[in-house]
Design an enzyme around this catalytic site. Sequence first.
Site, PDB file in Angstrom:
ATOM      1  N   TYR A   1      40.046  -5.354  19.553  1.00 43.89           N
ATOM      2  CA  TYR A   1      39.664  -3.957  19.267  1.00 43.89           C
ATOM      3  C   TYR A   1      40.856  -3.195  18.660  1.00 43.89           C
TER       4      TYR A   1
ATOM      5  N   ARG B   1      45.523  -3.420  29.353  1.00 45.22           N
ATOM      6  CA  ARG B   1      44.970  -4.776  29.208  1.00 45.22           C
ATOM      7  C   ARG B   1      45.630  -5.431  28.002  1.00 45.22           C
TER       8      ARG B   1
ATOM      9  N   ARG C   1      32.322 -12.365  35.666  1.00 47.85           N
ATOM     10  CA  ARG C   1      30.929 -12.787  35.869  1.00 47.85           C
ATOM     11  C   ARG C   1      30.606 -13.112  37.317  1.00 47.85           C
TER      12      ARG C   1
ATOM     13  N   CYS D   1      28.551 -18.137  40.335  1.00 50.30           N
ATOM     14  CA  CYS D   1      28.185 -17.947  38.930  1.00 50.30           C
ATOM     15  C   CYS D   1      28.135 -19.347  38.306  1.00 50.30           C
TER      16      CYS D   1
ATOM     17  N   CYS E   1      26.802 -19.614  32.597  1.00 54.31           N
ATOM     18  CA  CYS E   1      25.842 -19.933  31.536  1.00 54.31           C
ATOM     19  C   CYS E   1      25.955 -18.949  30.373  1.00 54.31           C
TER      20      CYS E   1
ATOM     21  N   CYS F   1      24.319 -13.504  30.573  1.00 55.97           N
ATOM     22  CA  CYS F   1      24.679 -12.071  30.614  1.00 55.97           C
ATOM     23  C   CYS F   1      25.262 -11.630  29.263  1.00 55.97           C
TER      24      CYS F   1
ATOM     25  N   LYS G   1      27.929 -29.338  33.229  1.00 54.60           N
ATOM     26  CA  LYS G   1      26.998 -28.516  34.006  1.00 54.60           C
ATOM     27  C   LYS G   1      27.377 -28.482  35.493  1.00 54.60           C
TER      28      LYS G   1
ATOM     29  N   ALA H   1       2.994 -32.458  48.784  1.00 58.43           N
ATOM     30  CA  ALA H   1       2.019 -31.499  49.326  1.00 58.43           C
ATOM     31  C   ALA H   1       0.619 -32.001  49.005  1.00 58.43           C
TER      32      ALA H   1
HETATM   33  C1  LIG Z   1      18.150 -31.460  31.124  1.00 60.10           C
HETATM   34  C2  LIG Z   1      17.773 -30.065  31.504  1.00 60.10           C
HETATM   35  C3  LIG Z   1      18.724 -29.066  31.422  1.00 60.10           C
HETATM   36  C4  LIG Z   1      18.384 -27.768  31.749  1.00 60.10           C
HETATM   37  N1  LIG Z   1      19.364 -26.809  31.674  1.00 60.10           N
HETATM   38  C5  LIG Z   1      19.044 -25.533  31.967  1.00 60.10           C
HETATM   39  C6  LIG Z   1      20.026 -24.510  31.869  1.00 60.10           C
HETATM   40  O1  LIG Z   1      21.181 -24.748  31.525  1.00 60.10           O
HETATM   41  N2  LIG Z   1      19.675 -23.238  32.156  1.00 60.10           N
HETATM   42  C7  LIG Z   1      18.407 -22.930  32.538  1.00 60.10           C
HETATM   43  O2  LIG Z   1      18.134 -21.756  32.786  1.00 60.10           O
HETATM   44  N3  LIG Z   1      17.455 -23.861  32.632  1.00 60.10           N
HETATM   45  C8  LIG Z   1      17.737 -25.162  32.370  1.00 60.10           C
HETATM   46  N4  LIG Z   1      16.763 -26.112  32.455  1.00 60.10           N
HETATM   47  C9  LIG Z   1      15.414 -25.705  32.905  1.00 60.10           C
HETATM   48  C10 LIG Z   1      15.388 -25.524  34.428  1.00 60.10           C
HETATM   49  O3  LIG Z   1      15.839 -26.703  35.057  1.00 60.10           O
HETATM   50  C11 LIG Z   1      13.982 -25.149  34.896  1.00 60.10           C
HETATM   51  O4  LIG Z   1      13.523 -24.022  34.185  1.00 60.10           O
HETATM   52  C12 LIG Z   1      13.986 -24.815  36.384  1.00 60.10           C
HETATM   53  O5  LIG Z   1      14.460 -25.908  37.149  1.00 60.10           O
HETATM   54  C13 LIG Z   1      12.576 -24.428  36.853  1.00 60.10           C
HETATM   55  O6  LIG Z   1      12.593 -24.234  38.236  1.00 60.10           O
HETATM   56  P1  LIG Z   1      11.277 -24.420  39.111  1.00 60.10           P
HETATM   57  O7  LIG Z   1      11.677 -24.121  40.512  1.00 60.10           O
HETATM   58  O8  LIG Z   1      10.177 -23.631  38.525  1.00 60.10           O
HETATM   59  O9  LIG Z   1      10.847 -25.950  38.972  1.00 60.10           O
HETATM   60  P2  LIG Z   1      11.634 -27.298  39.153  1.00 60.10           P
HETATM   61  O10 LIG Z   1      13.084 -27.124  39.115  1.00 60.10           O
HETATM   62  O11 LIG Z   1      11.059 -28.257  38.181  1.00 60.10           O
HETATM   63  O12 LIG Z   1      11.241 -27.772  40.628  1.00 60.10           O
HETATM   64  C14 LIG Z   1       9.950 -28.198  40.959  1.00 60.10           C
HETATM   65  C15 LIG Z   1       9.995 -29.060  42.199  1.00 60.10           C
HETATM   66  O13 LIG Z   1       8.667 -29.259  42.661  1.00 60.10           O
HETATM   67  C16 LIG Z   1       8.563 -30.549  43.224  1.00 60.10           C
HETATM   68  N5  LIG Z   1       7.144 -30.917  43.274  1.00 60.10           N
HETATM   69  C17 LIG Z   1       6.253 -30.981  42.244  1.00 60.10           C
HETATM   70  N6  LIG Z   1       5.019 -31.309  42.699  1.00 60.10           N
HETATM   71  C18 LIG Z   1       5.134 -31.440  44.037  1.00 60.10           C
HETATM   72  C19 LIG Z   1       4.204 -31.755  45.070  1.00 60.10           C
HETATM   73  N7  LIG Z   1       2.907 -31.993  44.842  1.00 60.10           N
HETATM   74  N8  LIG Z   1       4.657 -31.814  46.330  1.00 60.10           N
HETATM   75  C20 LIG Z   1       5.960 -31.600  46.612  1.00 60.10           C
HETATM   76  N9  LIG Z   1       6.867 -31.286  45.669  1.00 60.10           N
HETATM   77  C21 LIG Z   1       6.465 -31.208  44.410  1.00 60.10           C
HETATM   78  C22 LIG Z   1       9.410 -31.397  42.288  1.00 60.10           C
HETATM   79  O14 LIG Z   1       9.831 -32.590  42.947  1.00 60.10           O
HETATM   80  C23 LIG Z   1      10.569 -30.447  41.990  1.00 60.10           C
HETATM   81  O15 LIG Z   1      11.640 -30.671  42.880  1.00 60.10           O
HETATM   82  C24 LIG Z   1      17.061 -27.448  32.157  1.00 60.10           C
HETATM   83  C25 LIG Z   1      16.109 -28.457  32.235  1.00 60.10           C
HETATM   84  C26 LIG Z   1      16.445 -29.755  31.914  1.00 60.10           C
HETATM   85  C27 LIG Z   1      15.406 -30.822  31.990  1.00 60.10           C
HETATM   86  C1  LIG Z   2      29.059  -9.567  29.680  1.00 58.83           C
HETATM   87  C2  LIG Z   2      30.525  -9.377  29.473  1.00 58.83           C
HETATM   88  C3  LIG Z   2      31.021  -8.177  28.962  1.00 58.83           C
HETATM   89  C4  LIG Z   2      32.399  -7.984  28.792  1.00 58.83           C
HETATM   90  N1  LIG Z   2      32.867  -6.770  28.382  1.00 58.83           N
HETATM   91  C5  LIG Z   2      34.205  -6.520  28.371  1.00 58.83           C
HETATM   92  C6  LIG Z   2      34.695  -5.197  28.140  1.00 58.83           C
HETATM   93  O1  LIG Z   2      33.949  -4.229  27.980  1.00 58.83           O
HETATM   94  N2  LIG Z   2      36.053  -5.038  28.138  1.00 58.83           N
HETATM   95  C7  LIG Z   2      36.917  -6.077  28.361  1.00 58.83           C
HETATM   96  O2  LIG Z   2      38.125  -5.867  28.338  1.00 58.83           O
HETATM   97  N3  LIG Z   2      36.464  -7.329  28.606  1.00 58.83           N
HETATM   98  C8  LIG Z   2      35.135  -7.570  28.651  1.00 58.83           C
HETATM   99  N4  LIG Z   2      34.672  -8.817  28.996  1.00 58.83           N
HETATM  100  C9  LIG Z   2      35.642  -9.873  29.387  1.00 58.83           C
HETATM  101  C10 LIG Z   2      35.846  -9.849  30.926  1.00 58.83           C
HETATM  102  O3  LIG Z   2      36.493  -8.677  31.330  1.00 58.83           O
HETATM  103  C11 LIG Z   2      36.653 -11.050  31.422  1.00 58.83           C
HETATM  104  O4  LIG Z   2      37.943 -10.952  30.888  1.00 58.83           O
HETATM  105  C12 LIG Z   2      36.030 -12.381  31.045  1.00 58.83           C
HETATM  106  O5  LIG Z   2      34.645 -12.368  31.315  1.00 58.83           O
HETATM  107  C13 LIG Z   2      36.663 -13.562  31.792  1.00 58.83           C
HETATM  108  O6  LIG Z   2      36.522 -13.379  33.178  1.00 58.83           O
HETATM  109  P1  LIG Z   2      35.390 -14.160  34.055  1.00 58.83           P
HETATM  110  O7  LIG Z   2      35.486 -15.597  33.678  1.00 58.83           O
HETATM  111  O8  LIG Z   2      35.787 -13.881  35.464  1.00 58.83           O
HETATM  112  O9  LIG Z   2      34.072 -13.584  33.685  1.00 58.83           O
HETATM  113  C14 LIG Z   2      33.298  -9.029  29.122  1.00 58.83           C
HETATM  114  C15 LIG Z   2      32.789 -10.241  29.615  1.00 58.83           C
HETATM  115  C16 LIG Z   2      31.427 -10.414  29.791  1.00 58.83           C
HETATM  116  C17 LIG Z   2      30.909 -11.698  30.371  1.00 58.83           C
HETATM  117  S1  SF4 Z   3      24.257 -14.731  33.731  1.00 61.94           S
HETATM  118 FE1  SF4 Z   3      25.236 -16.724  34.028  1.00 61.94          FE
HETATM  119  S2  SF4 Z   3      27.377 -16.373  33.390  1.00 61.94           S
HETATM  120 FE2  SF4 Z   3      26.448 -14.356  33.626  1.00 61.94          FE
HETATM  121  S3  SF4 Z   3      26.994 -13.797  35.702  1.00 61.94           S
HETATM  122 FE3  SF4 Z   3      24.976 -14.716  35.830  1.00 61.94          FE
HETATM  123  S4  SF4 Z   3      25.345 -16.876  36.258  1.00 61.94           S
HETATM  124 FE4  SF4 Z   3      27.285 -16.002  35.598  1.00 61.94          FE
END
Ligand SMILES: Cc1cc2nc3c(=O)[nH]c(=O)nc-3n(C[C@H](O)[C@H](O)[C@H](O)COP(=O)(O)OP(=O)(O)OC[C@H]3O[C@@H](n4cnc5c(N)ncnc54)[C@H](O)[C@@H]3O)c2cc1C
Ligand SMILES: Cc1cc2nc3c(=O)[nH]c(=O)nc-3n(C[C@H](O)[C@H](O)[C@H](O)COP(=O)(O)O)c2cc1C
Ligand code: SF4
Length: 651
Positions: free
Chosen positions: A172, A217, A323, A346, A349, A352, A436, A463
């Site tokens: 900035y 800062r 975060r 946290c 991801c 935010c 992850k 179930a």
């Molecule tokens: C590889 C991968 C990466 C992903 N990465 C991200 C990410 O980074 N960020 C993100 O936001 N989302 C991510 N997702 C998506 C995320 O995992 C899903 O959106 C989330 O898990 C959905 O949650 P849920 O509770 O609805 O279902 P799920 O997590 O699918 O859980 C459903 C559960 O129900 C159980 N179940 C089903 N039927 C029955 C039954 N009849 N009886 C008993 N148990 C049953 C299953 O065993 C399962 O454990 C990812 C998905 C995949 C595949």
């Molecule tokens: C959603 C978001 C908004 C941010 N806005 C600012 C801001 O207004 N001013 C600033 O100096 N830093 C800002 N930052 C940086 C944070 O202050 C911090 O330095 C950075 O997220 C690393 O810390 P953390 O890993 O604990 O989140 C922002 C970060 C995030 C995630």
């Molecule tokens: S949105 Fe994701 S990165 Fe941001 S605070 Fe929540 S868990 Fe942390």
Amino acid sequence: MFEKLFEPIQIGSITVKNRTVMAPMTTLYGGADGQVTEQAIEYYGARARGGTGMIIVEGIYISPLGLQIPCSMTVRDDKFVPGLASLADSIRRNGAVSVMQLIHSGVQAWVTQTVGPSEVGRIVGKPISTELPPKALTIAEIEGIVEEFGMAAFRAMMGGWDMIQVHGTHGYLIHQFLSPLTNKRTDKYGQDRDLFVLQVIEKIREKCGPNYPIIYRLNGDEALGDSRLKGGISLEDAKKTAKRLEDAGVDAFDVTGGQDDCIDQYVPSAYVLRDREGWFFHLSSEIKKVVNVPIISGGGIEAPEAAEKALNDGLTDMVFLGRQLIADADWAIKAHEDRPEDIRPCVYCLHCGNRILTLKPVNCTVNPLAGYEFRQMTEENFLPAKTKKRILVVGAGPGGMECARVASQRGHQVVLVDKNDRVGGTVNIAIIPDFKHKYRKWIGWYDVQMKKLGIDLRLKTEADSALLQEVDPDIVVMATGSKPLVGTIKGIENTVLADDVLLGRAQTGQTVAIIGLGLVGAETALFLAEQGKKITVLEELAAPPILMDLGGIALLKPGEGLFAKHGVEVLLGTKVQEISANEIVTVEQDGEKRMKIDTVIDAIGRESVLPEDLLANSIERGKKVFTLGDAKAPRKIKDAVEEAFMLASQL
Ligand SMILES: Cc1cc2nc3c(=O)[nH]c(=O)nc-3n(C[C@H](O)[C@H](O)[C@H](O)COP(=O)(O)OP(=O)(O)OC[C@H]3O[C@@H](n4cnc5c(N)ncnc54)[C@H](O)[C@@H]3O)c2cc1C
Ligand SMILES: Cc1cc2nc3c(=O)[nH]c(=O)nc-3n(C[C@H](O)[C@H](O)[C@H](O)COP(=O)(O)O)c2cc1C
Ligand code: SF4
């Protein structure tokens, strides 16, 4: 246990009760004109109530030309002081020290004609808000901005803020004056690049007197390893600036690095952070050697153990949490009460951050209350259920676990079942790649919370009607998630599913084609590319939704970030027509193409799992049935957690 973290510390004339600091983070909770809102007051109040020692409120812009992004809050005029005073009151009443971060965004401002030290804009990217090149400030205009900083600080003091923080990093205006990359002036402001900020501090002292604490800062390293920013502010530059600022009356330094062209390094997502905590301590520890006032720093701090260690190792005097405090407002209380296992981690991801960059107010993947504190009760004060009910939750993924947790906390009797042998649902597949691993801890947090609440968790339990009869619930919640969608492309039997590859159930050769650039396809590509495989991702759409994600996932974009680093090739607008044992046929704009490939992975999407029998049976028996999360429609964790939270807090 975290003794050092909860030791008081003095900044200028003010004592802070502990060493925890909320880092400034833009929320977009301001009004359209820049006013403070109830949303902001309650959000920051909750983090103060959660035991944080010092709350540094997000960049508050000091003049119309300094606007960072729409719905930022401002201190550009006296008329904003009453609202800002209410915000400071909310922080003070809840026990924390209030600090207002003052920002002028310069060439990064959200205005049509930006201003800066020189006519140099962003080094790599382009500002989102304007096509016009920045205008170099005249000396009179610079003096005007110095005055505006002074007045802004004075208004903060008048509004009852304990301290101000001057934003001198992240690209900035002040940073632009300090950086050799953006300050090309030949006058006194170019000959001495520190001059502008020294004048700002001097002006604040003039307006606010000798005792009003000023935090600065500081940028300790502009490039953070990004070769495109070579020649920017170095640690040696930062040390010199820090010494001069200390002499000018700065009471503490908050050390970070980076700028907007390397935002993935200064606000690193899990893809970058991996298992590191304290991203900026290598810089703060060096600045600490050259000044005698307190140092604040952090970056990716999630565990109190990491914060305590950094303090004991002398890397910093206070630790900021960004975060992690969005994800859990009560981090400090939980650490102080020696129950770190209760801190909701946290997952880094950057959902935010993506919200902000796409002009939406901040909310959080794992904390459904973040940003909604003004609408809903806090978790500690959940309204007990009027009538205690028996609830059967089917599926222990994020949605099912959140539903069980909140319903149980409200006094309902919950039985949670999953056919799998562990909780976490589909996240158990997501967390296999090392990048992850932050999600693993989060699933562990649910496990602990459910045990503490005494939830009747039954794993390896499908179930069915017999279970329905045995549990005899009043309410059934279907949180049964999703499964991979198998495509209908000719030769699909020659592919393997992304889930199976991640789970190690399917092996892949050296050359791999992945069909589909959704999150699963993109992460599977990175997972395999990190193993040295040659990856090509084929995506039918020319502009798949993932390209709109400007948060953490931005690193998984064609030709950029981690895909560029690992040589992942992405072919957009490419339809797969046929797959055979070692070949794939695609149709692109310029016709049909054939590609020799060892393995083809199907990552085209997911479909809901909804046990029809159970559903019908539940309805037949007069049970109330709710469906949530991926079982409703495959989406993301946030959707599942939020739907579960909303349902369970109303049952
Ligand atoms: C590889 C991968 C990466 C992903 N990465 C991200 C990410 O980074 N960020 C993100 O936001 N989302 C991510 N997702 C998506 C995320 O995992 C899903 O959106 C989330 O898990 C959905 O949650 P849920 O509770 O609805 O279902 P799920 O997590 O699918 O859980 C459903 C559960 O129900 C159980 N179940 C089903 N039927 C029955 C039954 N009849 N009886 C008993 N148990 C049953 C299953 O065993 C399962 O454990 C990812 C998905 C995949 C595949
Ligand atoms: C959603 C978001 C908004 C941010 N806005 C600012 C801001 O207004 N001013 C600033 O100096 N830093 C800002 N930052 C940086 C944070 O202050 C911090 O330095 C950075 O997220 C690393 O810390 P953390 O890993 O604990 O989140 C922002 C970060 C995030 C995630
Ligand atoms: S949105 Fe994701 S990165 Fe941001 S605070 Fe929540 S868990 Fe942390």
